[in-house]
Every structure is written in C-alpha cells, then in structure tokens.
Design an enzyme around this catalytic site. Structure first.
Site, PDB file in Angstrom:
ATOM      1  N   THR A 104       0.851  -1.193   0.000  1.00 21.39           N
ATOM      2  CA  THR A 104       0.000   0.000   0.000  1.00 21.39           C
ATOM      3  C   THR A 104       0.883   1.238   0.000  1.00 21.39           C
ATOM      4  OG1 THR A 104      -0.079  -0.028   2.420  1.00 21.39           O
ATOM      5  CG2 THR A 104      -1.938  -1.046   1.233  1.00 21.39           C
TER       6      THR A 104
ATOM      7  N   ASN B 136       1.527   4.684   1.099  1.00 17.12           N
ATOM      8  CA  ASN B 136       0.995   5.458   2.222  1.00 17.12           C
ATOM      9  C   ASN B 136       1.074   6.954   1.957  1.00 17.12           C
ATOM     10  OD1 ASN B 136       1.407   2.811   3.153  1.00 17.12           O
ATOM     11  ND2 ASN B 136       1.667   3.508   5.253  1.00 17.12           N
TER      12      ASN B 136
ATOM     13  N   GLU C 226      -3.852   4.474   3.075  1.00 23.39           N
ATOM     14  CA  GLU C 226      -2.961   3.572   2.342  1.00 23.39           C
ATOM     15  C   GLU C 226      -3.651   3.071   1.088  1.00 23.39           C
ATOM     16  OE1 GLU C 226      -1.356   0.418   4.613  1.00 23.39           O
ATOM     17  OE2 GLU C 226      -1.570   1.490   6.514  1.00 23.39           O
TER      18      GLU C 226
HETATM   19  P1  ADP Z   1       4.968   0.707   3.650  1.00 25.30           P
HETATM   20  O1  ADP Z   1       4.538   0.240   5.001  1.00 25.30           O
HETATM   21  O2  ADP Z   1       6.286   1.431   3.679  1.00 25.30           O
HETATM   22  O3  ADP Z   1       3.884   1.479   2.968  1.00 25.30           O
HETATM   23  P2  ADP Z   1       4.284  -1.565   1.958  1.00 25.30           P
HETATM   24  O4  ADP Z   1       4.671  -2.977   2.241  1.00 25.30           O
HETATM   25  O5  ADP Z   1       2.857  -1.168   2.158  1.00 25.30           O
HETATM   26  O6  ADP Z   1       5.255  -0.625   2.793  1.00 25.30           O
HETATM   27  O7  ADP Z   1       4.746  -1.278   0.474  1.00 25.30           O
HETATM   28  C1  ADP Z   1       4.379  -0.073  -0.102  1.00 25.30           C
HETATM   29  C2  ADP Z   1       5.302   0.384  -1.224  1.00 25.30           C
HETATM   30  O8  ADP Z   1       5.348  -0.602  -2.265  1.00 25.30           O
HETATM   31  C3  ADP Z   1       4.723   1.624  -1.864  1.00 25.30           C
HETATM   32  O9  ADP Z   1       5.154   2.803  -1.193  1.00 25.30           O
HETATM   33  C4  ADP Z   1       5.248   1.547  -3.276  1.00 25.30           C
HETATM   34  O10 ADP Z   1       6.507   2.197  -3.346  1.00 25.30           O
HETATM   35  C5  ADP Z   1       5.443   0.050  -3.519  1.00 25.30           C
HETATM   36  N1  ADP Z   1       4.409  -0.572  -4.379  1.00 25.30           N
HETATM   37  C6  ADP Z   1       4.703  -1.487  -5.358  1.00 25.30           C
HETATM   38  N2  ADP Z   1       3.593  -1.904  -5.976  1.00 25.30           N
HETATM   39  C7  ADP Z   1       2.537  -1.255  -5.386  1.00 25.30           C
HETATM   40  C8  ADP Z   1       1.110  -1.287  -5.611  1.00 25.30           C
HETATM   41  N3  ADP Z   1       0.562  -2.062  -6.545  1.00 25.30           N
HETATM   42  N4  ADP Z   1       0.336  -0.490  -4.828  1.00 25.30           N
HETATM   43  C9  ADP Z   1       0.900   0.292  -3.881  1.00 25.30           C
HETATM   44  N5  ADP Z   1       2.227   0.355  -3.612  1.00 25.30           N
HETATM   45  C10 ADP Z   1       3.061  -0.407  -4.370  1.00 25.30           C
HETATM   46 MG    MG Z   2       1.908   0.706   2.956  1.00 24.14          MG
END
Ligand code: ADP
Ligand code: MG
Length: 183
Positions: free
Chosen positions: A23, A25, A103
């Site tokens: 997601t 954020n 998110e």
């Molecule tokens: P965080 O807790 O840092 O948000 P996540 O595990 O939720 O980590 O991963 C989010 C990151 O993954 C996003 O900030 C983006 O850079 C990347 N990302 C890759 N593919 C997607 C997608 N389909 N939707 C949203 N974010 C994505």
């Molecule tokens: Mg996230």
C-alpha cells in the site's frame, strides 16, 4: 468523491511483506489531506489514482533530486496513467492508534517501489468498515475480496468516468473537494 494528493511515504513495510498487498501510504497530516481524512470513517474505499514524478506537481515540497535515475526510468511508463485502487483508512499503531493513515493499494503490477513519487487519488465508494480478523489468512482473504469488489465496481459506467477526471491526468489541476460521501 474526495480528492487526495501527496508524496508516498514509508510505513512499516507490512503491506507487501506480510500480506502480499503493498500500500502506498499518504501522509494524512500534510497538504490538504488531513482535514479530509479526518472526516472519513475507518474502512476500505475504492477509486482511481495516478502516480507522478515529484516535479510534475505544484506542491512546494516536491523535488526529484533523491530519486535514482534507474527508478525514474522504470517508473516512466507508469507515471500519469490512471489505475484502479482500493484504499484503507485506519489508525497508526505507532502513534497509539491516534494518527489516521491513508494507504492505497494500486491495482497494477509495478517493476519497483516508488517512495517519494507523488500520488493523486479520487476516492469514490465505501466498501466495508474496518474490522479485526481472527487470523492473518482471514485478513488476506478480506483484502482479496476488497480488490475483487473494487475491480468490478470501478467498471460500472457511473464510476468509470471518474477515471478520466483532469485531476488524475494533469498534475497541475488543483484538488477540489466536491462532496464528502460517507456511505
Ligand atoms: P509501507 O509500510 O512502507 O507502505 P508496503 O509494504 O505497504 O510498505 O509497500 C508499499 C510500497 O510498495 C509503496 O510505497 C510503493 O513504493 C510500492 N508498491 C509497489 N507496488 C505497489 C502497488 N501495486 N500499490 C501500492 N504500492 C506499491
Ligand atoms: Mg503501505
């Protein structure tokens, strides 16, 4: 619909590692998002979104200086394209569950992550309230259900047209809050 925008910030990294649903954020306290996000009931919403290079936006904090050229190159074809999304509005456990977070799970497969890029979101409908789940598997199944629901619902003619909105296509069109819709 609600219009949100801002840089993609770091969360706990649980979305992709633990759940298989990354997601992007948004900072709920920054830009014009705060007042809007504070009015939203916690839960899952559907809508459309676009990722932009920082320099494409009008936001004063936007700068591309930290983004590696390889990442810019990988993201080029994905920027400015409208995608479907499912968004969770919830509370951040790091701040005693007092800070609301937004998110966005984008319904698209990206070649890399894109922290620091900018996101514009049009939030359309409320899919379900936030609930606690008995197991991780139940949570994953619920998210899969949200994604399926959003995928189908966003094809409905009355919702699909929001995907053509100038706010998503032109990063210089300022966000306008049209109406707060709470189910
Ligand atoms: P965080 O807790 O840092 O948000 P996540 O595990 O939720 O980590 O991963 C989010 C990151 O993954 C996003 O900030 C983006 O850079 C990347 N990302 C890759 N593919 C997607 C997608 N389909 N939707 C949203 N974010 C994505
Ligand atoms: Mg996230």
């Amino acid at each position: 619909p609600l219009f949100l925008e801002g840089p993609i910030i770091h969360g706990f990294g649980r979305g992709s590692r633990l759940l298989g649903f990354p997601t992007a954020n948004l900072d709920a306290e920054k830009y014009e998002n705060g007042p809007i996000i504070h009015t939203l009931p916690v839960g899952v919403y559907d809508g459309f979104c676009t990722v932009f290079f920082p320099e494409a936006t009008n936001l004063s904090a936007a700068s591309s200086s930290d983004l590696p050229e390889s990442q810019r190159e990988s993201m080029r074809e994905h920027c400015g394209t409208v995608f479907k999304m499912a968004m969770s509005i919830g509370y951040n456990p790091q701040f005693n569950n007092t800070l609301k977070t937004a998110e966005v799970h984008i319904l698209h497969k990206f070649p890399c992550d894109f922290y620091g890029f900018y996101l514009r979101v049009i939030v359309l409908d409320f899919l379900r309230p936030m609930t606690s789940f008995k197991s991780l598997q139940e949570l994953k199944d619920a998210i899969k259900g949200d994604v399926d629901k959003a995928t189908t619902a966003l094809d409905l003619p009355e919702k699909k047209t929001w995907g053509d909105h100038p706010f998503l296509i032109n990063a210089h069109i300022p966000p306008v809050v049209l109406q707060v819709k709470t189910q």
